[in-house]
Design an enzyme around this catalytic site. Structure first.
Site, short mmCIF file in Angstrom:
data_model
loop_
_atom_site.label_atom_id
_atom_site.label_comp_id
_atom_site.label_asym_id
_atom_site.label_seq_id
_atom_site.Cartn_x
_atom_site.Cartn_y
_atom_site.Cartn_z
N GLU A 124 -2.61 22.80 -33.88
CA GLU A 124 -3.06 22.98 -32.49
C GLU A 124 -4.46 23.58 -32.49
O GLU A 124 -4.72 24.55 -33.20
CB GLU A 124 -2.04 23.88 -31.75
CG GLU A 124 -2.47 24.35 -30.38
CD GLU A 124 -2.87 23.22 -29.42
OE1 GLU A 124 -2.04 22.34 -29.15
OE2 GLU A 124 -4.02 23.23 -28.95
N GLY A 183 -0.12 23.79 -24.56
CA GLY A 183 -0.62 22.53 -24.02
C GLY A 183 -0.95 22.59 -22.54
O GLY A 183 -1.02 23.66 -21.93
N GLY A 216 -5.67 11.06 -11.79
CA GLY A 216 -4.89 10.71 -12.98
C GLY A 216 -5.41 11.42 -14.22
O GLY A 216 -6.44 12.09 -14.18
N ASP A 267 2.17 12.71 -23.19
CA ASP A 267 1.27 12.00 -22.27
C ASP A 267 0.54 10.82 -22.88
O ASP A 267 0.00 9.99 -22.15
CB ASP A 267 0.21 12.98 -21.73
CG ASP A 267 0.76 13.89 -20.64
OD1 ASP A 267 1.97 13.84 -20.37
OD2 ASP A 267 -0.04 14.66 -20.06
N ALA A 274 5.95 16.95 -18.38
CA ALA A 274 6.30 17.84 -19.48
C ALA A 274 7.72 17.56 -19.97
O ALA A 274 7.97 17.49 -21.18
CB ALA A 274 6.18 19.29 -19.01
N HIS A 318 29.42 25.59 1.36
CA HIS A 318 28.87 25.73 2.71
C HIS A 318 28.57 27.20 2.97
O HIS A 318 29.42 28.04 2.66
CB HIS A 318 29.88 25.22 3.74
CG HIS A 318 29.44 25.47 5.15
ND1 HIS A 318 28.50 24.66 5.77
CD2 HIS A 318 29.79 26.42 6.04
CE1 HIS A 318 28.29 25.13 6.99
NE2 HIS A 318 29.07 26.20 7.18
P1 NAD Z 1 -1.41 10.47 -10.06
O1 NAD Z 1 -1.41 9.18 -10.77
O2 NAD Z 1 -0.15 11.10 -9.62
O3 NAD Z 1 -2.30 10.33 -8.73
C1 NAD Z 1 -3.61 9.88 -8.74
C2 NAD Z 1 -3.90 9.34 -7.35
O4 NAD Z 1 -5.29 9.06 -7.24
C3 NAD Z 1 -3.16 8.07 -7.04
O5 NAD Z 1 -2.54 8.22 -5.80
C4 NAD Z 1 -4.28 7.02 -7.01
O6 NAD Z 1 -4.01 5.98 -6.09
C5 NAD Z 1 -5.46 7.85 -6.55
N1 NAD Z 1 -6.76 7.34 -6.92
C6 NAD Z 1 -7.15 6.82 -8.12
N2 NAD Z 1 -8.48 6.53 -8.09
C7 NAD Z 1 -8.92 6.88 -6.84
C8 NAD Z 1 -10.20 6.85 -6.22
N3 NAD Z 1 -11.28 6.41 -6.86
N4 NAD Z 1 -10.29 7.29 -4.93
C9 NAD Z 1 -9.20 7.77 -4.29
N5 NAD Z 1 -7.98 7.82 -4.84
C10 NAD Z 1 -7.84 7.40 -6.12
O7 NAD Z 1 -2.28 11.44 -10.99
P2 NAD Z 1 -2.55 13.02 -10.84
O8 NAD Z 1 -2.12 13.52 -9.52
O9 NAD Z 1 -3.98 13.18 -11.27
O10 NAD Z 1 -1.61 13.60 -11.96
C11 NAD Z 1 -1.77 13.20 -13.32
C12 NAD Z 1 -0.44 13.15 -14.03
O11 NAD Z 1 0.09 14.44 -14.16
C13 NAD Z 1 0.56 12.30 -13.29
O12 NAD Z 1 1.21 11.46 -14.18
C14 NAD Z 1 1.52 13.28 -12.73
O13 NAD Z 1 2.84 12.79 -12.67
C15 NAD Z 1 1.41 14.45 -13.68
N6 NAD Z 1 1.66 15.66 -12.92
C16 NAD Z 1 2.95 15.91 -12.58
C17 NAD Z 1 3.24 17.01 -11.80
C18 NAD Z 1 4.65 17.28 -11.41
O14 NAD Z 1 5.54 16.66 -11.98
N7 NAD Z 1 4.91 18.13 -10.43
C19 NAD Z 1 2.22 17.84 -11.35
C20 NAD Z 1 0.93 17.53 -11.70
C21 NAD Z 1 0.66 16.44 -12.49
#
Ligand code: NAD
Length: 456
Positions: free
Chosen positions: A31, A37, A262, A303, A312, A436
């Protein structure tokens, strides 16, 4: 010579390292930072800690509704930041201790594959070579940028920066209304910021059941979040104090732009060239039954795996699957159909299995049942009646998926996880009684209706 060497100490890598003790394997975990992470250091744990602060703030702010008079609360952002850091440090230190007690050799440094069973580690002590019979790649991901919105850490930021903001920005534009975008919108709006969410697709949380998304949108409207869907942003005008973001024919002016579009896999510089490992857009193609890549004895988890959720808990499960295959030679595949997804907004949105749209696309003849929270005693007691449970079943068949939006959705989804994984029929699931008064009764009511005999 180790039985297993793991590159990356996030949830995928550290779960593999911890689980290996069940089989007496000797393990090296490489790491480049602290163990933990994205999840522990700049993802799930700090984000949910901030969301807890926002929840406490809004509970106190609305205390009069419950007959509790308090002065108008103020937010001590620095104290909340310190608490976030404490929570993270506590969990990171706990994990380091647990790895030590399991006799995992944690090696500080940057690891790269350099040959079959060989990893070169660039460390403060110079170059080290680690030899192992099996290697697990678990290098994780980083926030994706978009052209014109390169991160500067001040005006254009990623979630990495936002989790360490020294003070709460007053006006924020969030590009991307996915999981990260919605969680930040929730915590910022609940603490009084002006928030704009700019999403390219036609709804927030794309892929989520639209009825559940409506529950969240209703709350967002209440707290003043301005939502624009189906829209692309133009190039920003970044000034000293303000950023102008063009959106369609309009523009928004904010103090800071959070880009949440993303996360990109971190695989470009881990020595995959010249190996048989196949990479697609940076993601590692992996046999999801064993977690093996195309290179013998090289596994991938977390990931970086192509086609599986970046969560996670998916990483934990993949780490366990890889170690089990290494130790026993038997496949122990992850049940991806039953991995819950929880969005920790207020209210929460959680789902498992197929949504109605996914089930129809997959060709199922589906029956959909839903139940609101309005008549649910405990939801009324808690003042949180905005919510819905939706269950999707195959006609005359098992339950295929479910979505819950509302208070406690992230905990409640787990009973539906078992129901989906065990392919329960609505009548089987409905035969059991919920306590309940609980909010979970909304699930019981939905299951009764799904079984053809509703109660309330
Ligand atoms: P995501 O894929 O959930 O969302 C990204 C969003 O950005 C999508 O709705 C997409 O349509 C939009 N998008 C993409 N390009 C764009 C643009 N140019 N203009 C406007 N909108 C645009 O990704 P995230 O929210 O960045 O999260 C990343 C990863 O981390 C995901 O896989 C998510 O599941 C994970 N994550 C999970 C949790 C959780 O489980 N609670 C929390 C945070 C992150």
């Amino acid at each position: 010579m180790y039985d297993v060497a793991i590159i990356g100490g996030g949830p995928g890598g550290y779960a593999a390292a911890l689980y290996a003790h069940n089989f007496g394997l000797n393990v090296a975990l490489i790491e480049k930072e602290r163990v933990g992470g994205t999840c522990l250091i700049r993802g799930c744990i700090p984000a949910k800690t901030w969301l807890k602060t926002a929840e406490v703030f809004s509970t106190v702010k609305n205390a009069a509704e419950f007959g509790v008079d308090v002065a108008e609360p103020t937010l001590d952002w620095q104290a909340a930041l310190a608490r976030k850091n404490n929570v993270v440090d506590g969990l990171v230190n706990g994990l380091a201790g647990l790895l030590q007690s399991r006799k995992v050799d944690v090696i500080d440094g940057y690891g790269r594959l350099v040959g079959p069973g060989k990893i070169e580690v660039v460390s403060d002590q110079g170059l080290l070579e680690v030899d192992a019979a099996n290697i697990i790649l678990a290098t994780g991901s980083v926030p994706r940028a978009i052209p014109g919105y390169e991160f500067d850490g001040q005006r254009i930021v990623s979630s990495d920066h936002a989790l360490d903001w020294p003070e709460r920005p007053d006006r924020v534009a969030i590009i991307g209304g996915g999981v990260i975008g919605c969680e930040f919108a929730s915590l910022l709006a609940d603490t009084g910021a002006e928030v704009h969410v700019l999403e390219a697709l036609d709804q927030l949380l794309p892929g989520t059941d639209p009825a559940a998304v409506k529950v969240l949108e209703r709350k967002f409207k209440k707290t003043g979040v301005k939502i624009k869907t189906g829209t692309m942003v133009g190039p920003p005008d970044v000034g000293d104090d303000v950023v102008r973001v063009p959106v369609g024919d309009d523009a928004v002016e904010v103090d800071v732009v959070l880009v949440a579009v993303g996360r990109a896999p971190l695989t470009a510089d881990i020595g995959l060239d010249g190996t048989a490992v196949e990479v697609d857009g940076g993601f590692v193609k992996t046999d999801l039954v064993t977690m093996l890549t195309a290179e013998p004895n090289v596994y991938a988890v977390g990931d970086i795996v192509a086609g599986t959720p970046q969560l996670a808990h998916a990483g934990f499960a993949e780490g366990i699957a890889a170690i089990t295959h290494i130790a026993t030679g038997e496949p122990a595949p992850v049940d991806y159909n039953a991995i819950p997804l929880v969005v920790y907004t207020h209210p929460e949105v959680a789902s498992v299995g197929l949504t109605e749209a996914q089930a129809r696309d997959a060709g199922y003849d589906v029956e959909v049942t839903d139940h609101g929270m309005r008549g649910v005693g405990r939801a009324i007691i808690q003042g949180e009646t905005g919510g819905i449970v939706k269950v999707v079943a195959e006609k005359d068949g098992p339950i295929l998926g479910a979505t819950v939006a509302g208070a406690g959705a992230g905990e409640m989804i787990h009973e539906l996880m078992y129901i989906v994984a065990w392919e329960a029929l609505p009548s089987e699931a409905a035969a059991l009684i919920h306590a309940h008064p609980t909010i979970s009764e909304a699930i019981g009511e939905t299951l009764l209706t799904s079984a053809g005999r509703s109660l309330h």
